[in-house]
Each structure stands twice: as structure tokens, then as C-alpha cells.
Design a protein around this motif. Structure first.
Motif, PDB file in Angstrom:
ATOM      1  N   GLY A  55       0.730  -1.142   0.149  1.00 34.02           N
ATOM      2  CA  GLY A  55       0.080   0.135   0.068  1.00 34.02           C
ATOM      3  C   GLY A  55       0.735   1.301   0.052  1.00 34.02           C
ATOM      4  N   LYS A  56       1.952   1.145  -0.572  1.00 39.86           N
ATOM      5  CA  LYS A  56       2.653   2.152  -0.636  1.00 39.86           C
ATOM      6  C   LYS A  56       3.340   2.878  -1.970  1.00 39.86           C
ATOM      7  CE  LYS A  56       5.041   0.818   3.722  1.00 39.86           C
ATOM      8  NZ  LYS A  56       6.448   0.167   4.393  1.00 39.86           N
ATOM      9  N   LEU A  57       3.378   4.156  -2.196  1.00 36.73           N
ATOM     10  CA  LEU A  57       3.853   4.814  -3.037  1.00 36.73           C
ATOM     11  C   LEU A  57       5.376   5.140  -3.065  1.00 36.73           C
ATOM     12  CD1 LEU A  57       0.874   6.781  -4.561  1.00 36.73           C
ATOM     13  CD2 LEU A  57       1.438   4.816  -5.295  1.00 36.73           C
ATOM     14  N   TRP A  58       5.659   5.396  -1.822  1.00 34.15           N
ATOM     15  CA  TRP A  58       6.982   5.573  -1.710  1.00 34.15           C
ATOM     16  C   TRP A  58       7.592   5.075  -0.297  1.00 34.15           C
ATOM     17  CZ3 TRP A  58       3.510   9.863  -2.020  1.00 34.15           C
ATOM     18  CH2 TRP A  58       3.103  10.184  -0.688  1.00 34.15           C
ATOM     19  N   LEU A  59       8.799   4.947  -0.120  1.00 33.77           N
ATOM     20  CA  LEU A  59       9.502   4.384   1.011  1.00 33.77           C
ATOM     21  C   LEU A  59       9.984   5.636   1.952  1.00 33.77           C
ATOM     22  CD1 LEU A  59      11.658   1.550  -0.635  1.00 33.77           C
ATOM     23  CD2 LEU A  59       9.371   1.273   0.811  1.00 33.77           C
ATOM     24  N   THR A  60      10.069   5.423   3.207  1.00 32.09           N
ATOM     25  CA  THR A  60      10.780   6.573   4.248  1.00 32.09           C
ATOM     26  C   THR A  60      11.817   5.871   4.828  1.00 32.09           C
ATOM     27  OG1 THR A  60       8.878   6.269   5.729  1.00 32.09           O
ATOM     28  CG2 THR A  60       8.525   8.100   4.218  1.00 32.09           C
ATOM     29  N   SER A  61      12.772   6.634   5.271  1.00 36.75           N
ATOM     30  CA  SER A  61      14.038   6.083   6.148  1.00 36.75           C
ATOM     31  C   SER A  61      14.564   7.291   6.827  1.00 36.75           C
ATOM     32  CB  SER A  61      14.772   5.326   5.130  1.00 36.75           C
ATOM     33  OG  SER A  61      16.115   5.058   5.968  1.00 36.75           O
ATOM     34  N   PRO A  62      15.133   7.028   8.084  1.00 40.21           N
ATOM     35  CA  PRO A  62      15.801   8.318   8.539  1.00 40.21           C
ATOM     36  C   PRO A  62      17.291   8.364   7.968  1.00 40.21           C
ATOM     37  CG  PRO A  62      15.726   6.081  10.038  1.00 40.21           C
ATOM     38  CD  PRO A  62      14.821   6.059   8.851  1.00 40.21           C
ATOM     39  N   VAL A  63      17.580   7.183   7.326  1.00 39.92           N
ATOM     40  CA  VAL A  63      18.888   7.241   6.580  1.00 39.92           C
ATOM     41  C   VAL A  63      18.681   6.800   5.100  1.00 39.92           C
ATOM     42  CG1 VAL A  63      21.353   6.385   6.587  1.00 39.92           C
ATOM     43  CG2 VAL A  63      19.682   6.193   8.628  1.00 39.92           C
ATOM     44  N   PRO A  64      17.876   7.783   4.174  1.00 35.94           N
ATOM     45  CA  PRO A  64      17.573   7.589   3.080  1.00 35.94           C
ATOM     46  C   PRO A  64      18.601   7.143   2.008  1.00 35.94           C
ATOM     47  CG  PRO A  64      17.197   9.706   3.395  1.00 35.94           C
ATOM     48  CD  PRO A  64      17.571   9.199   4.682  1.00 35.94           C
ATOM     49  N   GLY A  65      19.679   7.974   2.077  1.00 31.22           N
ATOM     50  CA  GLY A  65      20.726   7.908   1.524  1.00 31.22           C
ATOM     51  C   GLY A  65      21.566   6.421   1.382  1.00 31.22           C
ATOM     52  N   ALA A  66      21.308   5.667   2.306  1.00 32.34           N
ATOM     53  CA  ALA A  66      21.921   4.187   2.406  1.00 32.34           C
ATOM     54  C   ALA A  66      20.839   3.482   1.785  1.00 32.34           C
ATOM     55  CB  ALA A  66      22.158   3.855   3.870  1.00 32.34           C
ATOM     56  N   PHE A  67      19.929   3.720   1.528  1.00 33.86           N
ATOM     57  CA  PHE A  67      18.583   2.667   1.051  1.00 33.86           C
ATOM     58  C   PHE A  67      18.269   3.039  -0.270  1.00 33.86           C
ATOM     59  CE2 PHE A  67      18.716   2.315   5.961  1.00 33.86           C
ATOM     60  CZ  PHE A  67      18.859   1.002   5.945  1.00 33.86           C
ATOM     61  N   ARG A  68      18.639   4.155  -0.864  1.00 37.51           N
ATOM     62  CA  ARG A  68      18.151   4.543  -2.144  1.00 37.51           C
ATOM     63  C   ARG A  68      18.386   3.364  -3.205  1.00 37.51           C
ATOM     64  NH1 ARG A  68      20.053   9.919  -5.331  1.00 37.51           N
ATOM     65  NH2 ARG A  68      18.253  10.192  -6.886  1.00 37.51           N
ATOM     66  N   PRO A  69      17.299   3.072  -3.751  1.00 40.30           N
ATOM     67  CA  PRO A  69      17.629   1.964  -4.976  1.00 40.30           C
ATOM     68  C   PRO A  69      18.137   2.539  -6.320  1.00 40.30           C
ATOM     69  CG  PRO A  69      15.406   1.694  -3.813  1.00 40.30           C
ATOM     70  CD  PRO A  69      16.006   2.977  -3.501  1.00 40.30           C
ATOM     71  N   TRP A  70      18.243   1.888  -7.186  1.00 43.21           N
ATOM     72  CA  TRP A  70      18.574   2.335  -8.459  1.00 43.21           C
ATOM     73  C   TRP A  70      17.390   2.959  -8.876  1.00 43.21           C
ATOM     74  CZ3 TRP A  70      22.022   4.104 -11.585  1.00 43.21           C
ATOM     75  CH2 TRP A  70      21.809   3.742 -13.183  1.00 43.21           C
TER      76      TRP A  70
END
Length: 724
Positions: A55-70
């Protein structure tokens, strides 16, 4: 030839061919692309499908730079794909049941069935069945449909629109909303592709409405049907704009434009990531010609034979016909619509600079993604080539057969037919085998490399893990490690993947996942075809202070010792003249929450005497410019989240220079008067160079890359008294 409904036997035969096509696509995806293909966009769509299931159109993270997919947009703490979710929505059912490749088979079967049905509407039932059979032996169809990319799903939608549009005229108004919704969803999937495909149909619809106005019957049943088609198409446009507003906060800003503002339609300066060109009409013409040449010579059925037959079919059934076209949608009109699609797709796709990127080097058919997938931006041409190729074969057969029957006896006629089959089949088969063989081998090479890279994950399973992946091709997850991608969330699953982006970010990731156990994926060798990968279990240790002692195989003289961190550099250099040969050499550093100190070299306490760089580099040393004259300082303050690199240089009698590197990621905790570090650290051994990349990675548990005279080991121990 008369187009229209197929006979029941023909319908069942078409369904059987479509099922065969779907099975072939599924088997290709399963066997040839078990780790996905060389196009890393596949991981984008699969992760997006998993997100939709959550049910998500985007992901959120406190460290987004480490989890950024291609190919994900980084917008504050949010991460969202640069692609709209239509294609991912089609893949989602397969992802949900754990067998996503089944969806590829269904899409492939749908394309085959639609091509056969459209061809039957334009010509007749036998021609439609033959067109479907031609489709499944076309390499363009096979290699594109067997991947989790948007081209085949969008073609499924555009072909659904085309068939429903035709049947809106011929069978009833119930097909009008199907046509409108299909082209609207195609726009949501690939806007420019949908518009380019729809251009001939839009022109035809406008012509029908114009003629209705001329007869003052624009409110006729047909006019209302076309309005319904138009409303359905515009609903897809509105859906796309609404999605844009939701994710980019601007309805006119597409996600791909948020990702790369200069990646889009038109001419001028075009840029994607670090690559940019000046895209001109002349260049667009060159890439269009090159793409069409590749398509007709290497990617159509039986290579140029299929393309020549398609040209014959186009000439004999449309351009050289004499049917009176006095109906809104006669066979001739449908045939011309197909030709219009061919011209529209062939010409207008050149307005998008991505066609240039797909080719690699212009003029070299063995470079770029087009070398292994075909000119995939022109995938909608598949229906044109298959339909007219089939029409040509049927026309030739129906033209020649009566003459042969008049000139020869039944036995002679059959013998001639057998001879033709015996000659044509191996010729076409040989050409097709040549088409498939090279491309298949290229994909197999990629799969073999991926199999090696995935071995650590197949040898062991991890649970409740945070796995750090190396930044081999930039700051992206799933690029190139498509199989090691996150799902629809960054919290669930046995493993969450993060990228190793430096000490500060690594520790931030560990803080965000305090209950997960860290692992590090790394490898030794030359990327990507000659590597030994491993999955190392890591741990964090915290205390008031620690000593780290590194012992290395010397078999020579000590030439240098250095300790680097981002704000300082401790070093010592030595001359071989005053040394005896040593079997091993050690060095010790001490780390507290306040400082890093070099305390011991080769069993001797390090003094603060000033040392300077030798006048000339030691023989065999490479790249010594980073050893600068200094004051001989032995300690530096320790910043938060930093990497300590202890380097020991050895000069051997045979002229070989070996540099050992030990990396240790540390993070002081001032509030607790402690320091923590992540272990084990990276070890690298560089022969005849002072620095090296993954080719110098030292993996003692699997080591075969270095001679037995090269070895290093680092141990650590806590110190209760940081001052001692």
C-alpha cells in the motif's frame, strides 16, 4: 481476404499458440534470467510492485541515502521510483504469490493472442493464426517479454486498445470503454509510447467525427462510442497527473523529470546522471535509421526474410489494393491503421533521446542494451511486422497455389510443396539460430557472473539481518545487485539491504536497526567477471578504549607506516639501509573516544621525533605522493563516524613493494565516554602500488589470490584505562 470474427477452430488454434508463446516466455525468464537481466531497471519495477502490495507509493527512512535503490528519487526522507506504478501493478500479482515470472508468461501470451486477433480483424482468420505463430519465433518478442521491464506490459495495453477500437466499430459499443481505459492505462505506464501508438487511431477518429459533422449526424451511435473512447483515454491522463501531484507535488512534473530534469522529450541538452549529449534532429535521424536497420536485419522473424515479407505484405494488401473504402472501418482501413502505427512508432520515437542511449555506439550492433534486447523503444512495431509478414505468406501461397494446381498433377504439386518446405525450413532455421545464439550467449554470460555474485546468499541464509552492500556502480542499491533488493518496506523480512556509504552513514544505519545483526557483502577480484564474493558477519564493540595490532608477512624491509583519518595523517618512513630482513612486522594503534594514536612499530614504541619524506621514493614503490613531509605527530583527535586506515609498506629484496591496509570504522560516544567500532574491518593488500581497489581485498577465509608469502592479521583488545 475478409477480416472479422475467426472460426471456432481458428480461435482455439490461436489460443493454443498464445499459450505456447507464454510458456516460452516464462521458460526464458526462468532459465536465462534467474538473477534478472543486465538491465537493472527490472529491480525497480519489482520493488515498486512489492511497495504497491504494502500500500505504498514511496518508502521513508531516517537514513535514505543508504537505502536509495537504482532509479529512485531521493526527496528528503522519501524514496520513490522514477517510473509510474502501472507496470509494477501488473507484476504485483506474481510478486504476491512468490512467482513473478508467471506474470511475464501471461503478458507474453496476451501479446501473442492480441496480435493474432488484430491481424484477423485486418485480414482473416488464417492470417491471424500465422501472425501469432510468427510472433513467438521473433527474437524481439522473446527477449523483451522475458524481462520485468515496461515495454511488453505497455504493448499489452496498446494492443488491447487497438483491438477494442476496431471492435467498437464492428461489434458494438461495449468495446468503447475497454479501448479508452486501455489506452489511458498505457499512458499511465509510458505516456509517450501510448501517444505515439494512438496517433493513427486519433486521426481516424477525428476523420470519422468530421465526416459525421458533414452529414449532421455527429450524435450518431458511432460518434458517441468515440467520445466514450476519448473519455477513457483522458481518464488515464488525469490519473497520471494526479499521481504526479501526489509524489512530486506538481501534476506537470513526472517522476522521471524529478529524478533527472534534463531526461525527457525533445532536442537540446539531455542528461541522465553523469551522461549528457546534445540531442539534435540530425542525431535523432541517425539513431532512428540505425534502430530500424537493427530491427529488420537482426530482430524480426528469420532476420531480413521476415522484414522483406512484411514489406511485401504491406505493398500487396494496402498500397496496391483496389478495395472501395466506403465504410468507417473496412479491412483496408484497419490495414492502413496498422501501417500508420508502423510509421508513427518508427519516426516519432526518435523524438526521445533514450533511443540513442539504447544503441550504445552508433553503427556498432554489438554495443548497448539494443544489442541484447533489440530496439525496445520500438516494441510496438512487433504487431506491424508480424501482421504483414503473415499477410505476405498467405498472399504468396494463395497466388501460387492455383497456378501450381493447374500446371501439375496432385502428386507433383505435393512434391513441390515438400521441396519448398525442405529448402525454406533449414534456411529460416539457420538464420533464426544465428539470431538467437549470440544474444543468448551474451545473456548467459551475464547470468554466470550473477550466479557467482549470489553464491554467498545461496550458501547461507540470514535472519533478522542488516546487510551492507558495496557501492560498485555508484550510490545505489540493486545496481548491479538486483537480487539483493528490499521489498515493499525497509523494516520487514529476514534481511534489509543497505549500501556501505562510509562510517558515519554505516553507524546511522546500525542505530536505526538496533535489533538486526549486521553483515557485510564484499569480494576480491576484478569486477565483474573474476571475483570471489563473501558474506561476512559483523559485530559492534563499545568500550572506553581499544588497541589494534596488525601483523604482516614482511620477507623484507619496513619502508613506511601510516595512519590516516579524514582530518589527519600519522606516518613514518624508513630506509632499507639500516634494517635487517624481517619475517614479520607489526604495528599497534590505540583508539579512545577522544583520539587515535600510533603507539608501536615493529616492537618499538613510536617516538615524536620529526621525520620527513625521503628525497627519492623507495625502489618499486608506486604512487608515493600521498606520503607528505610532516612533524612526526603520533596522535590526532578522533572525529565522530570516521574510518581509520593503518598502512604498512614493505620493500622486498626482489624489488617488489607490498602495502598492507587495515580499515577500522570507529565512532566515539562523548556522552558515555566510550568509543565503538565495527568488526571485522576491511583488509587490502596492494602489490607494487600503495592503494588498490577490490582486486586487493584480502579474505583470509577464502584466500587464493595472493602468494603464501603475503599475509596479514589484525587483533584487538579493550583497554580499561584510556590513558594507559
Amino acid at each position: 481476404m475478409t477480416g472479422g470474427p475467426m472460426r471456432p477452430r481458428q480461435q482455439w488454434l490461436l489460443i493454443a499458440i498464445a499459450i505456447i508463446g507464454g510458456v516460452v516466455v516464462w521458460m526464458t525468464a526462468h532459465d536465462l534470467f534467474p538473477y534478472l537481466s543486465a538491465n537493472h531497471d527490472e529491480a525497480v519495477y519489482l520493488q515498486q510492485a512489492a511497495m504497491l502490495l504494502e500500500g505504498k507509493l514511496w518508502l521513508t527512512s531516517p537514513v535514505p541515502g543508504a537505502f536509495r535503490p537504482w532509479f529512485f528519487v531521493l526527496d528528503g526522507p522519501r524514496l520513490y521510483p522514477k517510473y509510474t506504478p502501472m507496470t509494477a501493478l501488473l507484476f504485483a500479482p506474481g510478486v504476491a504469490i512468490g512467482h513473478p515470472r508467471l506474470v511475464l508468461g501471461v503478458i507474453g501470451a496476451g501479446i501473442v493472442w492480441l496480435i493474432g486477433s488484430i491481424t484477423a480483424e485486418a485480414f482473416d482468420g488464417p492470417t491471424g493464426v500465422l501472425a501469432a505463430a510468427i510472433t513467438i519465433v521473433t527474437p524481439f518478442f522473446l527477449f523483451v517479454s522475458a524481462t520485468f521491464l515496461s515495454y511488453a506490459p505497455t504493448t499489452l495495453l496498446t494492443l488491447t486498445f487497438a483491438l477494442a477500437y476496431i471492435r467498437t466499430f464492428r461489434r458494438g459499443a461495449q468495446y468503447a470503454p475497454i479501448a479508452g481505459v486501455a489506452i489511458g492505462l498505457a499512458f499511465f505506464s509510458r505516456p509517450f509510447t501510448a501517444v505515439v501508438f494512438a496517433v493513427p487511431f486519433i486521426c481516424h477518429a477525428l476523420l470519422v467525427i468530421y465526416r459525421s459533422l458533414g452529414r449532421q449526424n455527429w450524435r450518431s451511435s458511432m460518434g458517441i462510442r468515440l467520445v466514450v473512447v476519448g473519455i477513457g483515454g483522458l481518464s488515464g491522463v488525469c490519473l497520471t497527473l494526479a499521481y504526479n501531484a501526489m509524489v512530486t507535488q506538481d501534476p506537470l512534473t513526472f517522476p522521471y523529470a524529478a529524478f533527472a530534469p534534463h531526461d525527457g522529450l525533445g532536442f537540446g541538452r539531455r542528461q541522465l546522471l553523469g551522461y549528457s549529449i546534445e540531442y539534435t534532429p540530425a542525431l535523432a535521424l541517425r539513431v532512428t535509421v540505425q534502430s530500424m536497420l537493427e530491427l529488420v536485419t537482426r530482430w524480426s522473424a528469420a532476420g531480413p526474410i521476415g522484414a522483406v515479407l512484411a514489406a511485401i505484405g504491406a505493398y500487396t494488401t494496402v498500397l496496391n489494393g483496389d478495395e472501395v473504402d466506403d465504410q468507417p472501418l473496412s479491412d483496408r482501413t484497419v490495414q492502413r491503421l496498422l501501417l500508420g502505427v508502423g510509421g508513427s512508432v518508427a519516426v516519432l520515437e526518435g523524438y526521445f533521446w533514450g533511443v540513442r542511449n539504447a544503441l550504445g555506439a552508433i553503427g556498432n550492433p554489438l554495443e548497448g542494451f539494443a544489442a541484447v534486447f533489440g530496439p525496445f523503444y520500438h516494441f510496438d512495431l512487433l504487431v506491424v511486422l508480424s501482421a504483414f509478414c503473415a499477410a505476405a505468406i498467405v498472399w504468396i501461397t494463395r497466388t501460387v497455389r492455383p497456378r501450381l494446381r493447374r500446371s501439375y498433377t496432385p502428386v507433383q504439386y505435393r512434391v513441390i510443396g515438400v521441396i519448398v518446405l525442405l529448402v525454406a525450413t533449414p534456411v529460416a532455421g539457420s538464420i533464426s539460430h544465428g539470431q538467437y545464439e549470440r544474444v543468448w550467449a551474451d545473456h548467459q554470460n551475464v547470468t554466470a557472473d550473477r550466479a557467482t555474485l549470489n553464491e554467498p546468499f545461496e550458501r547461507r541464509s540470514v535472519a533478522n539481518a542488516i546487510v551492507f552492500m558495496p557501492p560498485v556502480q555508484g550510490p545505489w542499491l540493486s545496481h548491479p545487485f538486483e537480487s539483493q533488493r528490499n521489498g515493499g518496506s525497509l523494516t520487514d523480512g529476514p534481511a534489509v539491504f543497505a549500501q556501505r556509504r562510509g562510517p558515519r552513514m554505516n553507524f546511522d544505519v546500525l542505530d536505526a536497526y538496533p535489533n538486526r545483526h549486521p553483515y557485510r557483502y564484499t569480494f576480491q577480484g576484478t569486477w565483474p567477471s573474476n571475483v570471489t564474493p563473501v558474506l561476512l558477519e559483523e559485530s559492534t564493540h563499545e568500550g572506553t578504549g581499544f588497541r589494534f595490532r596488525t601483523r604482516v608477512q614482511a620477507q623484507g624491509h619496513l619502508s613506511s607506516v601510516s595512519v590516516r583519518l579524514r582530518q589527519g595523517h600519522i606516518y613514518r618512513t624508513y630506509s632499507a639501509e639500516n634494517q635487517s630482513l624481517r619475517e614479520t612486522i607489526s604495528s599497534t594503534i590505540r583508539v579512545t573516544n577522544e583520539s587515535i594514536e600510533l603507539v608501536e612499530i615493529a616492537g618499538n614504541t613510536v617516538s615524536n621525533e620529526t621525520q620527513s619524506q625521503p628525497d627519492r621514493p623507495i625502489s618499486g614503490a608506486v604512487g608515493r605522493a600521498d606520503f607528505r613531509p610532516g612533524t612526526g605527530q603520533t596522535a590526532y583527535p578522533l572525529p565522530d563516524g570516521t574510518r581509520i586506515v593503518l598502512s604498512i609498506g614493505i620493500e622486498r629484496p626482489n624489488g617488489t613493494h607490498v602495502t598492507y591496509h587495515q580499515w577500522i570504522d570507529v565512532d566515539p560516544q562523548p556522552d558515555a565516554d566510550t568509543v565503538r567500532f565495527l568488526w571485522p574491518g576491511t583488509q587490502r593488500i596492494c602489490i607494487n602500488e600503495t592503494t588498490c581497489n577490490w582486486n586487493g581485498t584480502y579474505l583470509p577465509q577464502t584466500e587464493t589470490a595472493f602468494p603464501p608469502t603475503v599475509d596479514m592479521n589484525t587483533t584487538w583488545e579493550p583497554i580499561a584505562d584510556p590513558g594507559g
